[in-house]
Design a protein around this motif. Structure first.
Motif, PDB file in Angstrom:
ATOM      1  N   SER A 592     -25.941  20.823   8.227  1.00 54.34           N
ATOM      2  CA  SER A 592     -25.775  19.744   9.207  1.00 54.34           C
ATOM      3  C   SER A 592     -26.563  18.515   8.782  1.00 54.34           C
ATOM      4  O   SER A 592     -27.570  18.607   8.064  1.00 54.34           O
ATOM      5  CB  SER A 592     -26.225  20.203  10.592  1.00 54.34           C
ATOM      6  N   LEU A 593     -26.125  17.353   9.258  1.00 58.75           N
ATOM      7  CA  LEU A 593     -26.802  16.098   8.932  1.00 58.75           C
ATOM      8  C   LEU A 593     -28.249  16.125   9.397  1.00 58.75           C
ATOM      9  O   LEU A 593     -29.156  15.673   8.693  1.00 58.75           O
ATOM     10  CB  LEU A 593     -26.061  14.927   9.581  1.00 58.75           C
ATOM     11  N   GLY A 594     -28.489  16.661  10.607  1.00 61.63           N
ATOM     12  CA  GLY A 594     -29.837  16.693  11.146  1.00 61.63           C
ATOM     13  C   GLY A 594     -30.785  17.531  10.300  1.00 61.63           C
ATOM     14  O   GLY A 594     -31.915  17.117  10.021  1.00 61.63           O
ATOM     15  N   LYS A 595     -30.354  18.708   9.878  1.00 62.53           N
ATOM     16  CA  LYS A 595     -31.228  19.574   9.083  1.00 62.53           C
ATOM     17  C   LYS A 595     -31.497  18.974   7.706  1.00 62.53           C
ATOM     18  O   LYS A 595     -32.614  19.060   7.184  1.00 62.53           O
ATOM     19  CB  LYS A 595     -30.603  20.960   8.947  1.00 62.53           C
ATOM     20  N   ILE A 596     -30.476  18.378   7.114  1.00 62.41           N
ATOM     21  CA  ILE A 596     -30.667  17.747   5.800  1.00 62.41           C
ATOM     22  C   ILE A 596     -31.625  16.566   5.923  1.00 62.41           C
ATOM     23  O   ILE A 596     -32.532  16.392   5.096  1.00 62.41           O
ATOM     24  CB  ILE A 596     -29.305  17.306   5.225  1.00 62.41           C
ATOM     25  N   ASN A 597     -31.447  15.752   6.961  1.00 61.46           N
ATOM     26  CA  ASN A 597     -32.344  14.619   7.172  1.00 61.46           C
ATOM     27  C   ASN A 597     -33.772  15.073   7.456  1.00 61.46           C
ATOM     28  O   ASN A 597     -34.743  14.488   6.966  1.00 61.46           O
ATOM     29  CB  ASN A 597     -31.842  13.754   8.325  1.00 61.46           C
ATOM     30  N   SER A 598     -33.919  16.130   8.258  1.00 63.31           N
ATOM     31  CA  SER A 598     -35.251  16.623   8.594  1.00 63.31           C
ATOM     32  C   SER A 598     -35.964  17.132   7.340  1.00 63.31           C
ATOM     33  O   SER A 598     -37.162  16.884   7.153  1.00 63.31           O
ATOM     34  CB  SER A 598     -35.166  17.743   9.636  1.00 63.31           C
ATOM     35  N   TYR A 599     -35.244  17.841   6.490  1.00 65.11           N
ATOM     36  CA  TYR A 599     -35.850  18.317   5.244  1.00 65.11           C
ATOM     37  C   TYR A 599     -36.245  17.146   4.347  1.00 65.11           C
ATOM     38  O   TYR A 599     -37.334  17.137   3.757  1.00 65.11           O
ATOM     39  CB  TYR A 599     -34.873  19.239   4.506  1.00 65.11           C
ATOM     40  N   MET A 600     -35.365  16.152   4.258  1.00 65.04           N
ATOM     41  CA  MET A 600     -35.663  14.989   3.420  1.00 65.04           C
ATOM     42  C   MET A 600     -36.919  14.275   3.902  1.00 65.04           C
ATOM     43  O   MET A 600     -37.808  13.910   3.119  1.00 65.04           O
ATOM     44  CB  MET A 600     -34.463  14.040   3.429  1.00 65.04           C
ATOM     45  N   MET A 601     -37.031  14.062   5.216  1.00 62.31           N
ATOM     46  CA  MET A 601     -38.178  13.358   5.758  1.00 62.31           C
ATOM     47  C   MET A 601     -39.460  14.171   5.608  1.00 62.31           C
ATOM     48  O   MET A 601     -40.528  13.624   5.316  1.00 62.31           O
ATOM     49  CB  MET A 601     -37.936  13.026   7.225  1.00 62.31           C
ATOM     50  N   ALA A 602     -39.367  15.479   5.808  1.00 60.39           N
ATOM     51  CA  ALA A 602     -40.557  16.315   5.680  1.00 60.39           C
ATOM     52  C   ALA A 602     -41.045  16.373   4.239  1.00 60.39           C
ATOM     53  O   ALA A 602     -42.248  16.332   3.969  1.00 60.39           O
ATOM     54  CB  ALA A 602     -40.254  17.723   6.193  1.00 60.39           C
ATOM     55  N   SER A 603     -40.114  16.455   3.293  1.00 63.31           N
ATOM     56  CA  SER A 603     -40.504  16.575   1.887  1.00 63.31           C
ATOM     57  C   SER A 603     -41.001  15.252   1.314  1.00 63.31           C
ATOM     58  O   SER A 603     -41.896  15.232   0.465  1.00 63.31           O
ATOM     59  CB  SER A 603     -39.323  17.092   1.061  1.00 63.31           C
ATOM     60  N   ARG A 604     -40.445  14.133   1.783  1.00 58.51           N
ATOM     61  CA  ARG A 604     -40.831  12.827   1.223  1.00 58.51           C
ATOM     62  C   ARG A 604     -41.990  12.181   1.965  1.00 58.51           C
ATOM     63  O   ARG A 604     -42.841  11.533   1.359  1.00 58.51           O
ATOM     64  CB  ARG A 604     -39.635  11.873   1.240  1.00 58.51           C
ATOM     65  N   TYR A 605     -42.019  12.350   3.301  1.00 58.25           N
ATOM     66  CA  TYR A 605     -43.000  11.613   4.086  1.00 58.25           C
ATOM     67  C   TYR A 605     -43.859  12.499   4.979  1.00 58.25           C
ATOM     68  O   TYR A 605     -44.687  11.992   5.731  1.00 58.25           O
ATOM     69  CB  TYR A 605     -42.293  10.559   4.956  1.00 58.25           C
ATOM     70  N   GLY A 606     -43.681  13.821   4.908  1.00 48.82           N
ATOM     71  CA  GLY A 606     -44.482  14.704   5.740  1.00 48.82           C
ATOM     72  C   GLY A 606     -44.201  14.546   7.221  1.00 48.82           C
ATOM     73  O   GLY A 606     -45.063  14.789   8.059  1.00 48.82           O
ATOM     74  N   VAL A 607     -42.991  14.161   7.572  1.00 44.85           N
ATOM     75  CA  VAL A 607     -42.618  13.887   8.963  1.00 44.85           C
ATOM     76  C   VAL A 607     -41.591  14.913   9.411  1.00 44.85           C
ATOM     77  O   VAL A 607     -40.613  15.164   8.707  1.00 44.85           O
ATOM     78  CB  VAL A 607     -42.018  12.468   9.096  1.00 44.85           C
ATOM     79  N   ASN A 608     -41.810  15.524  10.590  1.00 47.17           N
ATOM     80  CA  ASN A 608     -40.795  16.448  11.107  1.00 47.17           C
ATOM     81  C   ASN A 608     -40.587  16.307  12.607  1.00 47.17           C
ATOM     82  O   ASN A 608     -40.137  17.228  13.261  1.00 47.17           O
ATOM     83  CB  ASN A 608     -41.139  17.907  10.757  1.00 47.17           C
ATOM     84  N   ALA A 609     -40.924  15.170  13.170  1.00 44.13           N
ATOM     85  CA  ALA A 609     -40.657  14.917  14.582  1.00 44.13           C
ATOM     86  C   ALA A 609     -40.357  13.437  14.770  1.00 44.13           C
ATOM     87  O   ALA A 609     -40.710  12.608  13.935  1.00 44.13           O
ATOM     88  CB  ALA A 609     -41.843  15.348  15.443  1.00 44.13           C
ATOM     89  N   GLN A 610     -39.699  13.128  15.878  1.00 47.71           N
ATOM     90  CA  GLN A 610     -39.288  11.751  16.121  1.00 47.71           C
ATOM     91  C   GLN A 610     -40.007  11.217  17.361  1.00 47.71           C
ATOM     92  O   GLN A 610     -40.407  12.006  18.220  1.00 47.71           O
ATOM     93  CB  GLN A 610     -37.766  11.681  16.349  1.00 47.71           C
ATOM     94  N   PRO A 611     -40.134   9.879  17.461  1.00 52.52           N
ATOM     95  CA  PRO A 611     -39.766   8.871  16.470  1.00 52.52           C
ATOM     96  C   PRO A 611     -40.887   8.650  15.466  1.00 52.52           C
ATOM     97  O   PRO A 611     -42.050   8.901  15.754  1.00 52.52           O
ATOM     98  CB  PRO A 611     -39.571   7.606  17.323  1.00 52.52           C
ATOM     99  N   PHE A 612     -40.517   8.164  14.303  1.00 49.23           N
ATOM    100  CA  PHE A 612     -41.484   7.797  13.271  1.00 49.23           C
ATOM    101  C   PHE A 612     -40.860   6.689  12.438  1.00 49.23           C
ATOM    102  O   PHE A 612     -39.661   6.735  12.148  1.00 49.23           O
ATOM    103  CB  PHE A 612     -41.837   8.989  12.386  1.00 49.23           C
ATOM    104  N   TYR A 613     -41.686   5.699  12.082  1.00 50.50           N
ATOM    105  CA  TYR A 613     -41.172   4.511  11.408  1.00 50.50           C
ATOM    106  C   TYR A 613     -41.924   4.298  10.099  1.00 50.50           C
ATOM    107  O   TYR A 613     -43.155   4.381  10.056  1.00 50.50           O
ATOM    108  CB  TYR A 613     -41.316   3.285  12.316  1.00 50.50           C
TER     109      TYR A 613
END
Length: 645
Positions: A592-613
């Motif tokens: 799913s788009l959400g899971k792929i995006n969540s993995y990308m954000m966690a691996s690149r920026y250490g982020v796994n919750a919203q919102p974050f800028y």
């Protein structure tokens, strides 16, 4: 300039000595306070300028495990006057106190290195610039309390206050209020039948309150901590994300709320099995702490039919705040719930000041029934947004709320009557006041049917881009004012953005929805990237959009100076197989788009919750600055403006 240099006396010892202190503000933001003390009177330093072809302005630099959050600010008085030598206005401070906010950047504990450079002057003579350095031990970015943790999760104090409010309100429900005299009589018997007198009675009352807190909090804490230590923060965040955004728990909670609302209206009674309650009540007759524990357990079980849905609401709302947020929130709820019982157990004489049980208790229950319908609708809305069902657009949601609260207002005025209501010959001042508040709330919501922003409700309503009818579309530009629709992406970018067939453009500016596509466009446009890690079911994201992004200055910066990309971390749309990603650790295929995006954000920026800028330089890929949930508009403008420099 030569004259200025001639007055410098480099050999003289600098008269200013500096002290520094650090204070935690919120999340990963800290404040450094630098205080300068001169050895004698008359010495001053210059403010932060900047001064082109002028004196040396005071500057503060931050290195190591932190980065500067904005520029330094003088907290002390600055005397600004015209200088004939430099032919400009110059600010001077004799007793300088300077504030510099820093943001932690390290994933491990480290040192933040803060240095200040200044020039001391007195009576036309200036000493060569000097520098003082300070080092602060700081925890990892996830360790600070406040508005954001390592995951970028928001920790809202408003949620804590809401939990406290609900905990106190539960005392007035018919499931709980009759338990007050029972508990007081229990402690009176204990005081009379056992040694220790008042001291022992107060000890048992204190333990009674602590047992209530433990019964509400410990089961939740154990479950969360087991998942956290067994699977790590990412696994816990995945569970929270599933609870908060998946259709199954959200529809289940919606149905539960509707069932409880029907029960509150008198359709049927919801109780736990009598065997549980009776067994706990019998054990409460034991002496000592065992009896107190089972009395607390009896209270929790008996009050379930009133507290159950409220506890569920508090927990689900808090899952967006990181690992510790549900635990802290439940502690706040249970302490507020237990506090009245403990106070009355301490001082039984206060019991006489309570109103007697009566029909008003059922009225409280009915009012809660209306509130349950309104709150339950939010769960259906979350599932609707994340799965793009199109059931609850903004105006449909508002229409239901307007009807529900209108009916509540008529009930408070005595125009509606339910099964177990007592005869109401007249209404009191309190009911009238509540009716006025309720109808005022209805009037406030009505303009939202035509597109009014309703910022106070932004966290509960579906996003503005789901509303079909907006009066400015039909009334011409004068009605629209400064508010604008999301711009046509084809006209802005020259192409149709990826995923725009099911993700809608935000109000006031256009956005891309794919990280790589946005980075490529940002390089071509020569603009920094504004990465908005958001979600369809994210309450705080909607608040940020309605209260911060809607400000004309913010929307202008985002529209004109940045390339905006919204990364949805909870969208359930399954992508084509060629876009699937295999998780390198778990081996799972992310579809799913959400899971792929969540993995990308966690691996690149250490982020796994919203919102974050995240503000990004597209040429180097360097992160310029980050920011979590914060409704401070001026702070957000500084966040955007500083990165542009």
């Amino acid at each position: 300039m030569a004259l200025f240099l001639g007055f410098c006396a480099s050999a003289q010892e600098n008269p200013f000595k500096w002290d520094a202190s650090i204070k935690h503000l919120k999340g990963d933001i800290y404040e450094i306070t630098l205080t300068g003390t001169a050895s004698s009177e008359g010495w001053h330093i210059y403010d932060c300028g900047p001064y082109e072809n002028g004196p040396i302005a005071t500057s503060v630099t931050v290195e190591g495990a932190a980065s500067a959050e904005g520029g330094p600010e003088f907290l002390s008085k600055i005397n600004t006057q015209w200088d004939d030598i430099f032919e400009m206005n110059i600010g001077e401070a004799e007793n300088p106190v300077i504030s510099q906010k820093i943001r932690l950047t390290g994933k491990e504990p480290g040192k933040a290195e803060v240095s200040i450079e200044w020039q001391s002057c007195r009576g036309g003579m200036c000493i060569a610039p000097d520098e003082a350095q300070f080092s602060f031990e700081v925890p990892a970015a996830s360790a600070g309390s406040g508005s954001a943790d390592k995951s970028g999760a928001s920790f809202s104090w408003s949620l804590i206050f809401s939990a406290i409010g609900w905990g106190l309100l539960m005392l007035l429900t018919p499931c709980v209020f009759p338990m007050v005299p029972m508990t007081v009589s229990f402690f009176l018997k204990k005081n009379q039948g056992e040694g220790g007198g008042k001291g022992r009675g107060r000890f048992l009352a204190t333990m009674f309150g602590l047992f209530i807190v433990g019964l509400y909090t410990l089961p939740i804490a154990v479950i969360i901590l087991i998942t956290y230590f067994a699977g790590g923060e990412a696994v816990t965040a995945d569970i929270f994300n599933w609870l908060a955004t998946h259709w199954l728990p959200n529809i289940l909670f919606f149905v539960i709320f509707m069932v409880f609302a029907a029960s509150f209206f008198g359709a049927f009674e919801i109780v736990l099995p009598s065997k549980w309650v009776n067994g706990s009540d019998q054990r409460s007759e034991r002496a000592g702490l065992g009896g107190v524990f089972f009395l607390a357990l009896t209270l929790v079980l008996v009050s379930f039919s009133c507290t159950g849905p409220i506890v569920g609401t508090v927990l689900i709302q808090s899952t967006t705040g990181g690992v510790w947020a549900p635990i802290v929130t439940m502690v706040a709820f249970s302490v507020a719930f237990a506090l009245p019982f403990t106070i009355f157990a301490f001082a039984p004489s206060l019991l006489g000041r309570l109103p007697k049980s009566g029909g008003w208790l059922n009225s409280v229950k009915v009012v809660l029934g209306f509130v349950e319908i309104a709150l339950g609708l939010k769960f259906l809305s979350v599932a609707d947004q994340t799965y793009h069902w199109g059931i609850l657009d903004r105006e449909v949601y508002l229409a239901v709320w307007i009807v529900v609260f209108s009916l509540l207002g008529f009930y408070l005025l005595g125009k509606l009557k339910f099964k177990y209501d007592s005869e109401l010959k007249h209404i009191g001042v309190l009911r009238l006041a509540l009716a006025i508040i309720t109808f005022s709330f209805v009037v406030y919501m009505v303009p939202g049917m035509w597109g009014a922003p309703l910022k106070a409700l932004s966290g509960y309503l579906p996003p503005m881009n789901t509303q079909d009818f907006k009066i400015e579309k039909y009334a011409g530009p004068s009605a629209a004012g400064s508010r604008t629709e999301g711009q046509d992406p084809q006209a802005v970018y020259g192409f149709t953005p990826k995923y725009s067939e099911f993700l809608r453009q935000p109000e006031g500016f256009s956005a891309l929805f794919d990280y790589d596509e946005a980075m490529e466009y940002a390089r071509k446009a020569g603009k920094p990237l504004f990465l908005d890690f958001t979600g369809g079911g994210c309450v705080n994201c909607r608040e940020m959009e309605a209260r911060v992004f809607s400000d004309p200055r913010v929307s202008a910066l985002l529209r004109d100076r940045y390339v905006v990309v919204q990364i949805y971390g909870d969208d359930k749309t399954v992508l084509p197989e060629e876009e699937w990603v295999q998780h390198p650790v778990t081996g799972k295929t992310l579809k799913s788009l959400g899971k792929i995006n969540s993995y990308m954000m966690a691996s690149r920026y250490g982020v796994n919750a919203q919102p974050f800028y995240v503000l990004i330089d597209p040429e180097s890929g360097e992160t310029l600055s980050t920011r979590a949930y914060d409704l401070d508009v001026e702070g957000f403008i500084r966040f955007l403006s500083e990165a542009l420099k």
